[in-house]
Design a protein around this motif. Structure first.
Motif, short mmCIF file in Angstrom:
data_model
loop_
_atom_site.label_atom_id
_atom_site.label_comp_id
_atom_site.label_asym_id
_atom_site.label_seq_id
_atom_site.Cartn_x
_atom_site.Cartn_y
_atom_site.Cartn_z
N GLU A 33 2.93 1.09 -3.81
CA GLU A 33 2.22 1.37 -5.06
C GLU A 33 2.72 2.66 -5.70
N CYS A 34 3.15 3.61 -4.87
CA CYS A 34 3.65 4.90 -5.39
C CYS A 34 4.88 4.70 -6.28
N ALA A 35 5.58 3.58 -6.12
CA ALA A 35 6.78 3.32 -6.94
C ALA A 35 6.43 2.78 -8.33
N GLU A 47 0.48 15.12 1.32
CA GLU A 47 1.24 15.18 0.07
C GLU A 47 0.66 14.22 -0.96
N HIS A 48 0.27 13.05 -0.46
CA HIS A 48 -0.25 12.02 -1.34
C HIS A 48 -1.57 12.46 -1.96
N GLU A 49 -2.42 13.03 -1.14
CA GLU A 49 -3.72 13.50 -1.62
C GLU A 49 -3.53 14.65 -2.62
N LEU A 93 -1.03 15.13 -4.58
CA LEU A 93 -0.53 14.54 -5.82
C LEU A 93 -1.68 13.99 -6.65
N HIS A 94 -2.55 13.23 -5.99
CA HIS A 94 -3.67 12.64 -6.73
C HIS A 94 -4.66 13.71 -7.20
N GLU A 95 -4.76 14.78 -6.45
CA GLU A 95 -5.64 15.88 -6.87
C GLU A 95 -5.09 16.52 -8.16
N ALA A 151 0.84 -1.20 0.00
CA ALA A 151 0.00 0.00 0.00
C ALA A 151 0.88 1.26 0.00
N CYS A 152 0.31 2.35 -0.49
CA CYS A 152 1.05 3.60 -0.60
C CYS A 152 1.72 3.98 0.73
N LYS A 153 2.99 4.42 0.65
CA LYS A 153 3.75 4.99 1.76
C LYS A 153 4.07 3.99 2.88
#
Ligand code: MTE
Ligand code: MO
Length: 159
Positions: free
Chosen positions: A121-123, A148-150, A152-154, A113-115
């Motif tokens: 998954e981010c890789a 930061e993750h949100e 990015l997806h935005e 899962a991310c992070k």
């Protein structure tokens, strides 16, 4: 013609086109990625086949995945992905479209899962134009926290 550069701590740096990837022997191709992950489509080659072409130096321990298109970069331990990661590059006999992360998209079949992990998954870097082998950990700007993750997806949703 769009090419993928593979360089760094390798004996034979290369630039590979769609045609070059399609010419890699069938035993190193994954014809239908949906059999690995039902959410993904397209055809891929095994990272192992790319590494055979370039011959990494014996002390190359990190794999850098660079996407100039949106300035996204990951550096992951090579040993963790060497035998299982793939590069998705085709869809229905054509280059992988950018809306699917093309022309070249790195993919780790059993990513975390991310992070949560270095090979999360981010890789699974989209729009990869350069794979760089390094002795030490390289540049990595994957998101560190939920905000930061949100964000990015935005940005992705707006693009
Ligand atoms: N070039 C690039 N690759 C990227 C990203 C990105 O913003 N740019 N986001 C990453 C993140 S954080 C995740 S979770 C996955 C999402 O993949 P998906 O859009 O196919 O679901 O792509 C990864 N690869
Ligand atoms: Mo992510």
């Amino acid at each position: 013609m769009v090419t993928l550069k593979i360089s760094g701590a390798v004996k034979h740096p290369v630039h590979l086109s769609y045609d070059n990837l399609a010419a890699i022997p069938e035993s190193h191709q994954i014809c239908d990625v949906s059999r690995i992950d039902p959410k993904r489509r397209g055809g891929a080659v095994k990272l192992a086949a790319l590494l055979t072409l370039v011959e990494p130096a014996s002390n190359a321990a990190w794999l850098g995945l660079h996407a100039k298109a949106d300035d996204f970069h990951a550096s992951i331990p090579l040993a963790d992905v060497r035998e299982k990661a793939i590069l998705i590059y085709s869809l229905e006999g054509e280059p992988l479209p950018s809306k699917a992360g093309g022309p070249f998209r790195f993919f780790i079949p059993d990513h975390k899962a991310c992070k949560t992990h270095e090979i999360d998954e981010c890789a699974n870097v989209k729009f990869v134009d350069h794979i760089e082998l390094t002795v030490d950990r390289g540049f990595d700007n994957r998101p560190h926290d939920e905000a930061e993750h949100e964000a990015l997806h935005e940005r992705e949703r707006q693009a």
